[in-house]
Design an enzyme around this catalytic site. Sequence first.
Site, PDB file in Angstrom:
ATOM      1  N   SER A 139       4.124   2.654   8.191  1.00 52.87           N
ATOM      2  CA  SER A 139       3.760   1.595   7.245  1.00 52.87           C
ATOM      3  C   SER A 139       4.958   1.105   6.449  1.00 52.87           C
ATOM      4  O   SER A 139       5.826   1.884   6.052  1.00 52.87           O
ATOM      5  CB  SER A 139       2.699   2.095   6.264  1.00 52.87           C
ATOM      6  OG  SER A 139       1.430   2.020   6.833  1.00 52.87           O
ATOM      7  N   HIS A 149       0.815  -1.220   0.000  1.00 51.89           N
ATOM      8  CA  HIS A 149       0.000   0.000   0.000  1.00 51.89           C
ATOM      9  C   HIS A 149       0.848   1.269   0.000  1.00 51.89           C
ATOM     10  O   HIS A 149       0.321   2.373  -0.151  1.00 51.89           O
ATOM     11  CB  HIS A 149      -0.980   0.002   1.181  1.00 51.89           C
ATOM     12  CG  HIS A 149      -0.390   0.354   2.504  1.00 51.89           C
ATOM     13  ND1 HIS A 149      -0.132  -0.580   3.483  1.00 51.89           N
ATOM     14  CD2 HIS A 149      -0.020   1.551   3.023  1.00 51.89           C
ATOM     15  CE1 HIS A 149       0.361   0.026   4.549  1.00 51.89           C
ATOM     16  NE2 HIS A 149       0.443   1.320   4.295  1.00 51.89           N
ATOM     17  N   ASP A 184      -0.489  -7.475   1.568  1.00 54.00           N
ATOM     18  CA  ASP A 184       0.116  -6.138   1.621  1.00 54.00           C
ATOM     19  C   ASP A 184       1.642  -6.253   1.739  1.00 54.00           C
ATOM     20  O   ASP A 184       2.219  -6.035   2.804  1.00 54.00           O
ATOM     21  CB  ASP A 184      -0.474  -5.381   2.812  1.00 54.00           C
ATOM     22  CG  ASP A 184      -0.114  -3.908   2.814  1.00 54.00           C
ATOM     23  OD1 ASP A 184       0.393  -3.420   1.782  1.00 54.00           O
ATOM     24  OD2 ASP A 184      -0.346  -3.247   3.847  1.00 54.00           O
TER      25      ASP A 184
END
Length: 335
Positions: free
Chosen positions: A267, A119, A165
């Site tokens: 992230s 992502h 992901d």
Amino acid sequence: MASGGGSLGLIVFLLLLQPKPCEAWAAASVLSTSGFPSGFSEAPRDNPPPPTRVRMSKATTRSPFMNFSLVCGQPFMKIMGGVDAEEGKWPWQVSVRVRHMHVCGGSLINSQWVLTAAHCIYSRIQYNVKVGDRSVYRQNTSLVIPIKTIFVHPKFSTTIVVKNDIALLKLQHPVNFTTNIYPVCIPSESFPVKAGTKCWVTGWGKLVPGAPDVPTEILQEVDQNVILYEECNEMLKKATSSSVDLVKRGMVCGYKERGKDACQGDSGGPMSCEFENKWVQVGVVSWGISCGRKGYPGVYTDVAFYSKWLIAVVNQADCLHPVVFLVLLLCSLTS
């Protein structure tokens, strides 16, 4: 000369007959060609949970680590408590950037490959990574290296829940290992991290939810306890009053007390756990609901679950170019 051309043709023909190690893996990865949600403020989760210390079953004689690098997981600095990470504690931590702007974390897994979250990646954007410094801004001991190729998991999706992901970035050129630049170990598929294992999550993300979308200057570290996906799924379903499964196979969670969590900007970064004096990356910061909220674990991509995909991508990318180079070299020698 005709004879030279004939010899070259024979050599190329014989090369083409040889089995290519990458062929079996060719369908295992895709080059990122479509847009994905990403960025410091747009990550689907940028709010993952912290790691835990890995406890492994010793029932198997197989190595618990994948052979991405001859050396891994042994930084020169010892890991201790604290908030700011000391220089050299987490030498595999990288900043994934667009121009000079930090957008996500990542981890060095060998001299030319970085692991991050899918992502974090948009197509048609030029990325680079900053390695070798705990400061996201300064470049005292760091290098900034362009990304040559991006591989996003072909089944990455953000429909209903974030799935698959995970992404790999191939650097434009290899890095030399130093006290501040060193790869983390990648677990094999059989690596059985246990619930309650103490691990660490690291990153330059927000220190508090709702803060401006500006990375923290100094790399942060926080300890967390591993929660396996089944228990984590039940916790999040209860917390959100949802009937939909939110956490599935291929995910792992981390949780500590309220206020200790990953957040926006973390992230793609690693959840690292110590096992037999080596540090292994158990998770990739993926998503979460708010940051550090009581009863809401952070969700990570389970690296061991995707270890075969990772080795497939690296094998495919690394074995393609030597064959091409050899054919080009033969052409130049016979011309």
